[in-house]
Design an enzyme around this catalytic site. Structure first.
Site, PDB file in Angstrom:
ATOM      1  N   SER A  49       0.857  -1.189   0.000  1.00 28.42           N
ATOM      2  CA  SER A  49       0.000   0.000   0.000  1.00 28.42           C
ATOM      3  C   SER A  49       0.887   1.232   0.000  1.00 28.42           C
ATOM      4  CB  SER A  49      -0.886  -0.020   1.249  1.00 28.42           C
ATOM      5  OG  SER A  49      -1.506   1.225   1.470  1.00 28.42           O
ATOM      6  N   TYR A  83      -3.307  -0.453   9.997  1.00 25.16           N
ATOM      7  CA  TYR A  83      -3.143  -0.824   8.593  1.00 25.16           C
ATOM      8  C   TYR A  83      -1.760  -0.420   8.096  1.00 25.16           C
ATOM      9  CZ  TYR A  83      -4.248  -0.921   3.559  1.00 25.16           C
ATOM     10  OH  TYR A  83      -4.252  -1.162   2.207  1.00 25.16           O
TER      11      TYR A  83
END
Length: 264
Positions: A147, A160
């Site tokens: 990500s 996250y």
């Protein structure tokens, strides 16, 4: 040379979390390049069946297996079934993941642990048995879906970001340990993409929509199909000497300090 380098015919590709969104887009790309596509889901068999129908509507006869990537027993059983049905996995795309948008000071420890277990430990659990099989055959491709949060922090996504930052380094360590077995391990870091999950904010007047468009040098949300080329490249012979890298597909966000696209 040319297109032959990207041909995936005869390869079995397993994409976790491929019942929708970016996982589905990457799965379709691998199938278009010739791979036999196997998808994983966890929430329900109905969701897997619906996804398989979507693939069929695009001319792709994928196979679907329901299992939890964090459960070693379920992973082992699924891989045994996949090998029996279509053969050993040649290409593994670790896409399954979750996000919880909770400020760190407000996040229950159980929520923190769930995100790390799914997004980081799940990749470890899923990959080890696949890698052992690849080592025995002397080749393999592993693609971990990282990500932009592998590089950047952002309000309310601390768990996250911690998981995806860890996944970047896990990718590099897998690459380091397994390169001698002709296994290439790389990552893809998606930017902001137009999926069903982001549809509610992709409307004119929504502050988040305007923020993303203005801060992305390309000036738009990514199309999920934009991930297909990167996935095929990292899954194919074209990337045989590429390992331990993270390829960011983000419209240029990480290349800039964040000046809005419409500024001069």
């Amino acid at each position: 040379m040319s297109t032959a380098l990207f041909n995936l015919e005869g390869k079995v590709a397993l994409v976790t979390g491929a019942t929708h969104g970016l996982g589905m887009a990457m799965g379709k790309g691998l199938a278009k390049a010739g791979a036999t596509l196997v998808i994983n889901g966890h929430s329900s068999q109905e969701k897997i069946d619906s996804a398989l129908e979507d693939y069929r509507n695009h001319g792709i006869n994928a196979l679907g297996y329901r299992f939890d990537v964090t459960n070693e027993t379920q992973v082992a059983d699924a891989l045994e079934a996949i090998e029996k049905d279509v053969g050993p996995v040649d290409i593994l795309v670790n896409n399954a993941g979750i996000i919880r948008r909770t400020p760190l000071l407000e996040m229950p420890i159980e929520e923190w642990e769930l995100v790390l277990k799914t997004d980081l430990t799940g990749v470890f659990t899923m990959t080890r048995p696949v890698a052992k099989s690849m080592i025995g055959r002397g080749k393999g491709k592993i693609i971990n879906i990282c990500s932009m949060m592998s590089e950047l922090g952002r309000n309310s996504v601390g768990a996250y970001a911690a998981a995806k930052g860890g996944l970047k380094m896990l990718t590099r360590n897998m690459a380091t340990e397994w390169a001698k077995y002709n296994i290439q391990v790389n990552g893809i870091g998606p930017g902001y993409f137009a999926t069903s999950q982001t549809a509610p904010i992709r409307v004119d007047g929504n502050p988040m929509n305007e923020f993303i468009i203005s801060r992305t040098p390309a000036g738009k949300w990514g199309d999920p199909d934009d991930l297909q080329g990167a996935t095929i490249f990292l899954a194919s012979d074209a990337s045989n000497f590429v390992t331990g890298q993270i390829l960011y597909v983000d419209g240029g966000i990480l290349a800039t300090i964040g000046r809005p696209a419409n500024e001069v």
